[in-house]
Design an enzyme around this catalytic site. Structure first.
Site, PDB file in Angstrom:
ATOM      1  N   GLN A 186       0.807  -1.218   0.000  1.00 42.76           N
ATOM      2  CA  GLN A 186       0.000   0.000   0.000  1.00 42.76           C
ATOM      3  C   GLN A 186       0.839   1.266   0.000  1.00 42.76           C
ATOM      4  O   GLN A 186       2.053   1.235   0.208  1.00 42.76           O
ATOM      5  CB  GLN A 186      -0.930  -0.001   1.209  1.00 42.76           C
ATOM      6  CG  GLN A 186      -0.228  -0.084   2.554  1.00 42.76           C
ATOM      7  CD  GLN A 186      -1.213  -0.292   3.692  1.00 42.76           C
ATOM      8  OE1 GLN A 186      -1.477   0.614   4.470  1.00 42.76           O
ATOM      9  NE2 GLN A 186      -1.747  -1.513   3.800  1.00 42.76           N
ATOM     10  N   HIS A 236       0.218   5.802   0.862  1.00 41.82           N
ATOM     11  CA  HIS A 236      -0.682   6.817   1.414  1.00 41.82           C
ATOM     12  C   HIS A 236      -0.468   8.157   0.713  1.00 41.82           C
ATOM     13  O   HIS A 236       0.660   8.481   0.329  1.00 41.82           O
ATOM     14  CB  HIS A 236      -0.439   6.996   2.911  1.00 41.82           C
ATOM     15  CG  HIS A 236      -0.523   5.728   3.690  1.00 41.82           C
ATOM     16  ND1 HIS A 236      -1.649   4.931   3.685  1.00 41.82           N
ATOM     17  CD2 HIS A 236       0.367   5.099   4.488  1.00 41.82           C
ATOM     18  CE1 HIS A 236      -1.440   3.868   4.453  1.00 41.82           C
ATOM     19  NE2 HIS A 236      -0.220   3.945   4.940  1.00 41.82           N
ATOM     20  N   GLU A 269       3.114   7.205   8.845  1.00 39.15           N
ATOM     21  CA  GLU A 269       3.146   6.156   9.852  1.00 39.15           C
ATOM     22  C   GLU A 269       4.572   5.945  10.356  1.00 39.15           C
ATOM     23  O   GLU A 269       5.542   6.133   9.621  1.00 39.15           O
ATOM     24  CB  GLU A 269       2.659   4.820   9.272  1.00 39.15           C
ATOM     25  CG  GLU A 269       1.255   4.822   8.742  1.00 39.15           C
ATOM     26  CD  GLU A 269       0.885   3.495   8.079  1.00 39.15           C
ATOM     27  OE1 GLU A 269      -0.304   3.330   7.752  1.00 39.15           O
ATOM     28  OE2 GLU A 269       1.780   2.648   7.876  1.00 39.15           O
ATOM     29  N   HIS A 320       4.803   0.275   0.672  1.00 37.35           N
ATOM     30  CA  HIS A 320       5.291  -0.490   1.811  1.00 37.35           C
ATOM     31  C   HIS A 320       4.311  -1.601   2.156  1.00 37.35           C
ATOM     32  O   HIS A 320       3.150  -1.586   1.738  1.00 37.35           O
ATOM     33  CB  HIS A 320       5.503   0.411   3.032  1.00 37.35           C
ATOM     34  CG  HIS A 320       4.247   1.065   3.525  1.00 37.35           C
ATOM     35  ND1 HIS A 320       3.747   2.226   2.962  1.00 37.35           N
ATOM     36  CD2 HIS A 320       3.379   0.728   4.516  1.00 37.35           C
ATOM     37  CE1 HIS A 320       2.640   2.572   3.590  1.00 37.35           C
ATOM     38  NE2 HIS A 320       2.387   1.677   4.530  1.00 37.35           N
ATOM     39  N   ARG A 325      -4.128   0.765  -2.373  1.00 36.05           N
ATOM     40  CA  ARG A 325      -3.485  -0.547  -2.373  1.00 36.05           C
ATOM     41  C   ARG A 325      -2.819  -0.844  -3.715  1.00 36.05           C
ATOM     42  O   ARG A 325      -3.324  -0.458  -4.764  1.00 36.05           O
ATOM     43  CB  ARG A 325      -4.514  -1.620  -2.023  1.00 36.05           C
ATOM     44  CG  ARG A 325      -4.984  -1.489  -0.579  1.00 36.05           C
ATOM     45  CD  ARG A 325      -6.083  -2.460  -0.203  1.00 36.05           C
ATOM     46  NE  ARG A 325      -6.392  -2.319   1.219  1.00 36.05           N
ATOM     47  CZ  ARG A 325      -7.207  -1.392   1.733  1.00 36.05           C
ATOM     48  NH1 ARG A 325      -7.811  -0.527   0.911  1.00 36.05           N
ATOM     49  NH2 ARG A 325      -7.427  -1.330   3.027  1.00 36.05           N
TER      50      ARG A 325
END
Length: 412
Positions: A96, A98, A133, A262, A281
């Site tokens: 995925q 972001h 993240e 990642h 994704r």
């Protein structure tokens, strides 16, 4: 300060044992993937200040400045801008990426204008926030992070000895970096499943053989073969081979910024992220893959994955990350050590991962026993592994005991 009652999410990729072992509870036999600590609407933590349990989200909604502090509200609105998790991967998560903040705002506004339901399976943007993240390993932790250099990816693919991969190898060797990575990822993800499934299967078998033979890429080949075991025939297996394989040791971390492809493969860690659900994704999933939008968001930049280690700042070990929504640090308290002062103008969530840590209101004596204070909203809390607490902005604490405590807060 408030002890948190947290929800464990039973996603299929979760370990059945890692979180129960940390909590000291019996496994149920079902996967326990993530324990959420925060005010995310999907599974907010619960607190009890004497009038019965309420969600942390409800407490914040009722008095945002009292709970979060004016700095946080001014910067991010009346919401806790981060979500802390225990993450236990028993099998690979989806590959995925972001969006950045501008892409999230634009994508969310566009899908709202077009009337795409928030729960539609093809919806890309669930909110208008970005989702950087940070994952810190509590056990050895395997993952994929960022693109390999094209020449390295070509060597890895060529080493499998699969004729079907030769066109990808040629592109990676002959095309400039960004174009090479974009062209190969587009070709892999855009291929018809029935047409590429055989190539994926042959690559899987070869990767397993190369792993058994040893050599400089043995760990990476073993990881890719393991991924393919869980996702047979998935073109995301070939996409994963374009990425760096990383093995973290306990205490080491990865920061995943916008546009970086990642996946987490295995292990237990503490994850801290901006409070968002925006995920695009790339494969290793039965869920929707929007290839054009994915290609717009992915950053086709190659480089070795950067492993973060904490920097000591006056006894607090800080993981340095380039975002304001969150800051993660940890305290490793030795037996008999002096209490540590802890104060912040922003809200905090504290998570114990080893030993026993006692939290004291700064105006209370550390020798006071837990039985002398209420467990919720009181002047003292004792945290065992897997237990956590929410600390309102401006509340002054001291830490004592012998154990490891992670501290999540806001940079504002």
């Amino acid at each position: 300060m408030d002890r948190l009652a947290n929800t464990v999410r039973p996603y299929a990729w979760g370990s059945t044992t890692a979180i129960p072992e940390l909590l000291g509870t019996e496994p149920t036999g079902e996967p326990q993937a993530e324990m959420w600590m925060g005010a995310h609407p999907g599974a907010p933590s619960r607190i009890d200040r004497g009038a019965g349990p309420v969600s942390l989200a409800e407490a914040i909604d009722a008095e945002p400045e009292a709970e979060l502090g004016p700095d946080t509200v001014r910067a991010f609105g009346p919401r806790l801008p981060f979500l802390l998790k225990l993450l236990a991967a028993g099998s690979p998560l989806s590959l995925q990426v972001h969006p950045d903040l501008a892409q999230a705002r634009e994508g969310f506004a566009d899908e709202e204008r077009r009337g795409v339901p928030l729960d539609a399976p093809h919806r890309n943007y669930k909110d208008a926030h970005h989702k950087p993240e940070l994952i810190v390993a509590l056990t050895p932790f395997d993952g994929l992070c960022g693109f390999r250099h094209p020449a390295q990816a070509a060597d890895l693919l060529e080493g499998l000895g699969i004729d079907d991969l030769t066109p990808y190898v040629d592109i990676l060797r002959a095309t400039p970096e960004e174009g090479a990575l974009r062209e190969v990822l587009t070709a892999v993800l855009g291929a018809e499943h029935h047409a590429i499934a055989g190539t994926v299967e042959r690559a899987t078998v070869a990767a397993g053989q190369r792993a058994a033979e040893g050599g400089p890429h043995a760990d990476a080949y073993a990881a890719y073969a393991g991924i393919a075991h869980h996702y047979p025939g998935d073109p995301g297996v070939l996409a994963a081979m374009l990425l760096n394989h990383v093995r973290l040791q306990p205490g080491e971390a990865l920061f995943l910024g916008a546009g970086i492809p990642h996946a987490y493969l295995s292990g237990l860690g503490v994850e801290l992220m901006a409070n968002s659900d925006n995920v695009l994704r790339c494969g290793l999933t039965p869920k929707h893959v929007d290839i054009p939008e994915l290609l717009r968001v992915v950053r086709f930049e190659a480089g070795d994955a950067t492993v973060l280690r904490p920097e000591d700042v006056a006894g607090e070990e800080v993981y340095d990350t380039p975002v304001d929504e969150f800051r993660l640090s940890r305290f490793v308290l030795a037996p008999g050590g002096a209490p540590r002062a802890l104060v912040s103008r922003t809200p905090q969530i504290l998570l114990c991962t080893a030993g026993t840590v006692r939290l004291h209101r700064a105006d209370e004596a550390p020798e006071q026993s837990p039985e002398q204070s209420p467990e919720h909203g009181g002047t003292e809390l004792t945290l065992a592994p897997g237990e956590s607490a929410f600390v309102r902005a401006g509340e002054q604490l001291t830490l004592s005991g012998a154990g490891t405590l992670f501290r999540a807060t806001v940079v504002a």
